[in-house]
Design a protein around this motif. Structure first.
Motif, mmCIF file in Angstrom:
data_model
loop_
_atom_site.group_PDB
_atom_site.id
_atom_site.type_symbol
_atom_site.label_atom_id
_atom_site.label_comp_id
_atom_site.label_asym_id
_atom_site.label_seq_id
_atom_site.Cartn_x
_atom_site.Cartn_y
_atom_site.Cartn_z
ATOM 1 N N ARG A 26 62.205 9.413 4.839
ATOM 2 C CA ARG A 26 60.862 9.044 4.401
ATOM 3 C C ARG A 26 60.236 10.141 3.546
ATOM 4 N N TRP A 39 52.863 5.656 8.548
ATOM 5 C CA TRP A 39 53.169 6.878 9.294
ATOM 6 C C TRP A 39 52.597 6.841 10.714
ATOM 7 N N MET A 68 61.284 2.407 7.488
ATOM 8 C CA MET A 68 60.969 2.897 6.151
ATOM 9 C C MET A 68 59.717 2.239 5.580
#
Length: 309
Positions: free
Chosen positions: A129, A41, A37
């Protein structure tokens, strides 16, 4: 004989400062959710890609124990088994290559289970996410200290970048600095800085947050040099309920002592045209202008001995 410590140093960056933490265990497998988390990315996709590649390399080795158990292998050899494993793990199943012995059927069944489980976990992580509530709050780079309603006042400017409504928005401002106790012990203290208005029922555009620097204020008697010497900085936190999604959103910003400008004011971003329509020009959101000489007040208007400890 000294034993080797299982605790590794952790490097963290918070509030514009770097910290190194020693002595805390960090078992990777016990906190994968938090790790996934918080990583970026690109790092997340790279981790998933490496996992997919590595596990198929492993299953290809298992299939290679019994050569010839996979029919119509193409290309021949290990890489053919790797591609067959990738098709099985992803539950694609084109049908050209397929298991033809009890051993390969058993391994393929186990791999299908591993693939379905991994797909569910990865999907859940991606959804978590994407669905995590985020606030698009603009924080002006600088804060100003200027006279307002006859009192020295710290003013910070924020705005809602989504231009939707954040319901029942609340703001809290805190000062963090080094202090010395009566006994001479140096400590890090946190002071609450009361705001003239800390609640906004409908946070839509801009919001000027004001703290009056009076004799009771932790900033009384302070100036740029004293704040810098005390390693002081401000933490501004905004939270509320997004009217579009119904989720609670929060954002925070750190202001170093060097970001405070005495005897300046923010350039007005609002003007009304001839038709009575209000315009907000956010290109001027961070612009400052010095106050006229007659309006300026000294940064140390309150004697330093009145500063609270």
């Amino acid at each position: 004989m000294a034993t080797r410590s299982k605790h590794h140093a952790r490097h963290l960056d918070y509030f514009g400062r770097r910290f190194v933490i020693h002595g805390l265990p960090r078992p990777l497998w016990h906190d994968l959710y938090h790790l996934f988390m918080t990583v970026s990315w690109p790092a997340l996709f790279l981790a998933f890609g490496l996992f997919f590649f590595a596990i198929n390399l492993l299953f290809a080795c298992v299939y290679a124990i019994r050569p010839g158990d996979v029919a119509n292998l193409d290309p021949q050899g290990y890489w053919g088994l790797f591609f067959f494993s990738a098709e099985t793990f992803a539950t694609v199943g084109y049908g050209d290559m397929h298991p033809r012995t009890p051993f390969s059927h058993t391994i393929a069944t186990l791999e299908n289970f591993a693939g379905l489980t991994s797909l569910a976990l990865i999907t859940g992580m991606m959804f978590a996410r994407f669905s995590r509530p985020t606030a698009r709050i603009l924080f002006a780079r600088y804060g100003v200290i200027r006279p307002f309603d006859g009192a020295s006042t710290l003013i910070l400017r924020v705005a809602n970048a989504r231009a939707n409504v954040i319901m029942e928005a609340s703001a809290s401002l805190r000062l963090i600095r080094d202090d010395v106790t009566v006994e001479g012990t140096q400590i890090r203290r946190i002071y609450d800085l009361p705001l003239r208005r800390s609640q906004q029922p409908a946070f839509l555009f801009g919001w000027n947050l004001m703290h009056v620097i009076d004799a009771a204020s932790p900033l009384a008697g302070a100036n740029g040099e004293s704040l810098e010497a005390a390693k002081a900085f401000l933490i501004l936190t905004i939270f509320g309920t997004d009217d579009t999604t119904g989720q609670v959103v929060m954002a925070r910003e750190r202001y170093a002592s060097s970001a405070l400008r005495w005897n300046h004011s923010f350039v007005d971003i609002l003007h009304t045209d001839e038709q009575g329509i209000d315009h907000f020009d956010y290109t001027k959101f961070e612009e400052l202008e010095p106050l006229p000489v007659g309006m300026a007040i000294a940064a140390t208007e309150v004697p330093a001995e009145h500063m609270p400890t």
